[in-house]
Design a protein around this motif. Structure first.
Motif, PDB file in Angstrom:
ATOM      1  N   SER A   1       0.825  -1.206   0.000  1.00  0.00           N
ATOM      2  CA  SER A   1       0.000   0.000   0.000  1.00  0.00           C
ATOM      3  C   SER A   1       0.863   1.261   0.000  1.00  0.00           C
ATOM      4  O   SER A   1       0.588   2.229  -0.717  1.00  0.00           O
ATOM      5  CB  SER A   1      -0.920  -0.024   1.226  1.00  0.00           C
ATOM      6  N   ARG A   2       1.936   1.252   0.798  1.00  0.00           N
ATOM      7  CA  ARG A   2       2.852   2.397   0.850  1.00  0.00           C
ATOM      8  C   ARG A   2       3.480   2.633  -0.519  1.00  0.00           C
ATOM      9  O   ARG A   2       3.535   3.764  -1.007  1.00  0.00           O
ATOM     10  CB  ARG A   2       3.951   2.163   1.890  1.00  0.00           C
ATOM     11  N   PHE A   3       3.935   1.557  -1.153  1.00  0.00           N
ATOM     12  CA  PHE A   3       4.525   1.680  -2.491  1.00  0.00           C
ATOM     13  C   PHE A   3       3.494   2.269  -3.463  1.00  0.00           C
ATOM     14  O   PHE A   3       3.797   3.198  -4.216  1.00  0.00           O
ATOM     15  CB  PHE A   3       5.007   0.319  -2.996  1.00  0.00           C
ATOM     16  N   ARG A   4       2.271   1.732  -3.419  1.00  0.00           N
ATOM     17  CA  ARG A   4       1.224   2.172  -4.342  1.00  0.00           C
ATOM     18  C   ARG A   4       0.972   3.671  -4.203  1.00  0.00           C
ATOM     19  O   ARG A   4       0.902   4.396  -5.191  1.00  0.00           O
ATOM     20  CB  ARG A   4      -0.059   1.386  -4.066  1.00  0.00           C
ATOM     21  N   GLU A   5       0.836   4.152  -2.962  1.00  0.00           N
ATOM     22  CA  GLU A   5       0.543   5.568  -2.724  1.00  0.00           C
ATOM     23  C   GLU A   5       1.726   6.465  -3.051  1.00  0.00           C
ATOM     24  O   GLU A   5       1.579   7.507  -3.688  1.00  0.00           O
ATOM     25  CB  GLU A   5       0.114   5.786  -1.271  1.00  0.00           C
ATOM     26  N   SER A   6       2.928   6.073  -2.594  1.00  0.00           N
ATOM     27  CA  SER A   6       4.087   6.963  -2.741  1.00  0.00           C
ATOM     28  C   SER A   6       4.573   7.068  -4.187  1.00  0.00           C
ATOM     29  O   SER A   6       5.234   8.034  -4.545  1.00  0.00           O
ATOM     30  CB  SER A   6       5.234   6.509  -1.831  1.00  0.00           C
ATOM     31  N   THR A   7       4.242   6.086  -5.029  1.00  0.00           N
ATOM     32  CA  THR A   7       4.722   6.112  -6.415  1.00  0.00           C
ATOM     33  C   THR A   7       3.642   6.530  -7.415  1.00  0.00           C
ATOM     34  O   THR A   7       3.922   6.614  -8.612  1.00  0.00           O
ATOM     35  CB  THR A   7       5.254   4.722  -6.836  1.00  0.00           C
ATOM     36  N   ARG A   8       2.410   6.799  -6.921  1.00  0.00           N
ATOM     37  CA  ARG A   8       1.289   7.052  -7.835  1.00  0.00           C
ATOM     38  C   ARG A   8       1.593   8.121  -8.892  1.00  0.00           C
ATOM     39  O   ARG A   8       1.427   7.862 -10.091  1.00  0.00           O
ATOM     40  CB  ARG A   8       0.007   7.380  -7.068  1.00  0.00           C
ATOM     41  N   PRO A   9       2.026   9.346  -8.518  1.00  0.00           N
ATOM     42  CA  PRO A   9       2.236  10.367  -9.563  1.00  0.00           C
ATOM     43  C   PRO A   9       3.269   9.925 -10.615  1.00  0.00           C
ATOM     44  O   PRO A   9       3.056  10.134 -11.809  1.00  0.00           O
ATOM     45  CB  PRO A   9       2.745  11.594  -8.788  1.00  0.00           C
ATOM     46  N   ASP A  10       4.353   9.296 -10.155  1.00  0.00           N
ATOM     47  CA  ASP A  10       5.387   8.826 -11.096  1.00  0.00           C
ATOM     48  C   ASP A  10       4.852   7.699 -11.974  1.00  0.00           C
ATOM     49  O   ASP A  10       5.131   7.652 -13.180  1.00  0.00           O
ATOM     50  CB  ASP A  10       6.629   8.343 -10.345  1.00  0.00           C
ATOM     51  N   ARG A  11       4.101   6.776 -11.374  1.00  0.00           N
ATOM     52  CA  ARG A  11       3.550   5.672 -12.158  1.00  0.00           C
ATOM     53  C   ARG A  11       2.609   6.201 -13.240  1.00  0.00           C
ATOM     54  O   ARG A  11       2.622   5.717 -14.372  1.00  0.00           O
ATOM     55  CB  ARG A  11       2.825   4.655 -11.263  1.00  0.00           C
ATOM     56  N   MET A  12       1.795   7.221 -12.882  1.00  0.00           N
ATOM     57  CA  MET A  12       0.864   7.787 -13.864  1.00  0.00           C
ATOM     58  C   MET A  12       1.631   8.452 -15.014  1.00  0.00           C
ATOM     59  O   MET A  12       1.265   8.312 -16.178  1.00  0.00           O
ATOM     60  CB  MET A  12      -0.086   8.772 -13.190  1.00  0.00           C
ATOM     61  N   ARG A  13       2.708   9.164 -14.687  1.00  0.00           N
ATOM     62  CA  ARG A  13       3.515   9.834 -15.713  1.00  0.00           C
ATOM     63  C   ARG A  13       4.154   8.804 -16.646  1.00  0.00           C
ATOM     64  O   ARG A  13       4.114   8.936 -17.873  1.00  0.00           O
ATOM     65  CB  ARG A  13       4.590  10.698 -15.044  1.00  0.00           C
ATOM     66  N   ILE A  14       4.730   7.748 -16.060  1.00  0.00           N
ATOM     67  CA  ILE A  14       5.372   6.693 -16.853  1.00  0.00           C
ATOM     68  C   ILE A  14       4.331   5.978 -17.723  1.00  0.00           C
ATOM     69  O   ILE A  14       4.574   5.690 -18.897  1.00  0.00           O
ATOM     70  CB  ILE A  14       6.110   5.693 -15.937  1.00  0.00           C
ATOM     71  N   ALA A  15       3.148   5.729 -17.147  1.00  0.00           N
ATOM     72  CA  ALA A  15       2.076   5.061 -17.902  1.00  0.00           C
ATOM     73  C   ALA A  15       1.659   5.909 -19.105  1.00  0.00           C
ATOM     74  O   ALA A  15       1.439   5.371 -20.199  1.00  0.00           O
ATOM     75  CB  ALA A  15       0.875   4.793 -16.995  1.00  0.00           C
ATOM     76  N   ASP A  16       1.565   7.235 -18.918  1.00  0.00           N
ATOM     77  CA  ASP A  16       1.206   8.118 -20.031  1.00  0.00           C
ATOM     78  C   ASP A  16       2.253   8.050 -21.144  1.00  0.00           C
ATOM     79  O   ASP A  16       1.924   7.987 -22.323  1.00  0.00           O
ATOM     80  CB  ASP A  16       1.054   9.572 -19.557  1.00  0.00           C
ATOM     81  N   GLU A  17       3.532   8.061 -20.757  1.00  0.00           N
ATOM     82  CA  GLU A  17       4.614   7.964 -21.750  1.00  0.00           C
ATOM     83  C   GLU A  17       4.529   6.637 -22.502  1.00  0.00           C
ATOM     84  O   GLU A  17       4.657   6.592 -23.722  1.00  0.00           O
ATOM     85  CB  GLU A  17       5.984   8.055 -21.073  1.00  0.00           C
ATOM     86  N   ALA A  18       4.328   5.543 -21.735  1.00  0.00           N
ATOM     87  CA  ALA A  18       4.263   4.215 -22.346  1.00  0.00           C
ATOM     88  C   ALA A  18       3.049   4.099 -23.260  1.00  0.00           C
ATOM     89  O   ALA A  18       3.129   3.512 -24.347  1.00  0.00           O
ATOM     90  CB  ALA A  18       4.210   3.131 -21.266  1.00  0.00           C
ATOM     91  N   GLU A  19       1.913   4.688 -22.851  1.00  0.00           N
ATOM     92  CA  GLU A  19       0.714   4.614 -23.676  1.00  0.00           C
ATOM     93  C   GLU A  19       0.927   5.360 -24.988  1.00  0.00           C
ATOM     94  O   GLU A  19       0.510   4.898 -26.048  1.00  0.00           O
ATOM     95  CB  GLU A  19      -0.499   5.182 -22.928  1.00  0.00           C
ATOM     96  N   ALA A  20       1.620   6.514 -24.926  1.00  0.00           N
ATOM     97  CA  ALA A  20       1.916   7.274 -26.144  1.00  0.00           C
ATOM     98  C   ALA A  20       2.843   6.466 -27.055  1.00  0.00           C
ATOM     99  O   ALA A  20       2.694   6.460 -28.275  1.00  0.00           O
ATOM    100  CB  ALA A  20       2.554   8.620 -25.786  1.00  0.00           C
ATOM    101  N   ARG A  21       3.786   5.767 -26.456  1.00  0.00           N
ATOM    102  CA  ARG A  21       4.779   5.002 -27.224  1.00  0.00           C
ATOM    103  C   ARG A  21       4.197   3.712 -27.792  1.00  0.00           C
ATOM    104  O   ARG A  21       4.485   3.343 -28.929  1.00  0.00           O
ATOM    105  CB  ARG A  21       5.965   4.689 -26.308  1.00  0.00           C
ATOM    106  N   TYR A  22       3.390   2.993 -26.976  1.00  0.00           N
ATOM    107  CA  TYR A  22       2.949   1.644 -27.346  1.00  0.00           C
ATOM    108  C   TYR A  22       1.459   1.517 -27.670  1.00  0.00           C
ATOM    109  O   TYR A  22       1.014   0.437 -28.047  1.00  0.00           O
ATOM    110  CB  TYR A  22       3.310   0.651 -26.235  1.00  0.00           C
ATOM    111  N   GLY A  23       0.674   2.565 -27.455  1.00  0.00           N
ATOM    112  CA  GLY A  23      -0.754   2.492 -27.781  1.00  0.00           C
ATOM    113  C   GLY A  23      -1.535   1.521 -26.922  1.00  0.00           C
ATOM    114  O   GLY A  23      -2.518   0.948 -27.365  1.00  0.00           O
ATOM    115  N   ARG A  24      -1.078   1.317 -25.675  1.00  0.00           N
ATOM    116  CA  ARG A  24      -1.754   0.400 -24.761  1.00  0.00           C
ATOM    117  C   ARG A  24      -1.797   1.025 -23.377  1.00  0.00           C
ATOM    118  O   ARG A  24      -0.904   1.773 -23.008  1.00  0.00           O
ATOM    119  CB  ARG A  24      -0.981  -0.921 -24.652  1.00  0.00           C
ATOM    120  N   LYS A  25      -2.800   0.662 -22.602  1.00  0.00           N
ATOM    121  CA  LYS A  25      -2.886   1.081 -21.209  1.00  0.00           C
ATOM    122  C   LYS A  25      -1.830   0.326 -20.402  1.00  0.00           C
ATOM    123  O   LYS A  25      -1.410  -0.759 -20.792  1.00  0.00           O
ATOM    124  CB  LYS A  25      -4.272   0.763 -20.621  1.00  0.00           C
TER     125      LYS A  25
END
Length: 184
Positions: A76-100
């Motif tokens: 839970s701590r990992f999930r909360e503390s990394t949320r903004p970074d995970r969202m940013r990385i996910a957006d980059e990956a989605e732009a690159r790979y066309g997948r969620k």
């Protein structure tokens, strides 16, 4: 009359099993290895790719107290503390790979997926197949036909993983040969 759809864009899948217009994600594991912060996981993340989604799961260091509550707290701590970074990385990956992108974490035997797609699958089942699903529901193995179908697919996947892996490798070889062949 259905034939007028044949030439419209997006109909069918050129190349057989490969979905049209979805970027290749063959290098996703390497991309995530380079992109993820080094201190997130104890080793390289596991990256699984299908047509709709990329799932990224990493091993977290176990807490000193390995009780279920302490492990859930660590995840839970990992999930909360990394949320903004995970969202940013996910957006980059989605732009690159066309997948969620779906994220998860593991501590020892405990595996938690934070977010993942439940992709609706259209299927037409005849009565014998529906009876199989209804039997699983009636027996309490599954809560619904959808659950029963998911259970059956998982079971089939487990028991034929080796064959499915061979099939995927053969399909990739056909794709490679097709791309090397004469362009008509």
């Amino acid at each position: 009359m259905r034939h007028h759809h044949m030439n419209s864009p997006g109909f069918g899948r050129p190349g057989g099993w490969q979905q049209a217009h979805v970027p290749d994600a063959g290098d996703a594991t390497e991309w995530f290895a380079g992109r993820l912060p080094d201190d997130w996981f104890t080793g390289p993340a596991t990256v699984e790719v299908d047509r709709e989604e990329i799932t990224v799961v990493g091993e977290l260091p176990a807490p000193d107290d390995t009780s279920a509550a302490a492990v859930d707290g660590r995840i839970s701590r990992f999930r909360e503390s990394t949320r903004p970074d995970r969202m940013r990385i996910a957006d980059e990956a989605e732009a690159r790979y066309g997948r969620k992108v779906a994220w998860g974490a593991t501590v020892g035997e405990r595996h938690v997926l934070f977010t993942h797609l439940a992709v609706p699958v259209m299927t037409r089942l005849r009565q014998p197949e529906r009876k199989v699903l209804d039997t699983l529901v009636d027996a309490g193995v599954a809560r619904s036909r959808a659950d029963a179908l998911k259970w059956a697919v998982r079971l089939a996947g487990q028991h034929s993983e080796e064959w499915l892996t061979e099939l995927r490798e053969a399909m990739k070889k056909v794709d490679d040969l097709r791309s090397e062949g004469p362009q008509i």
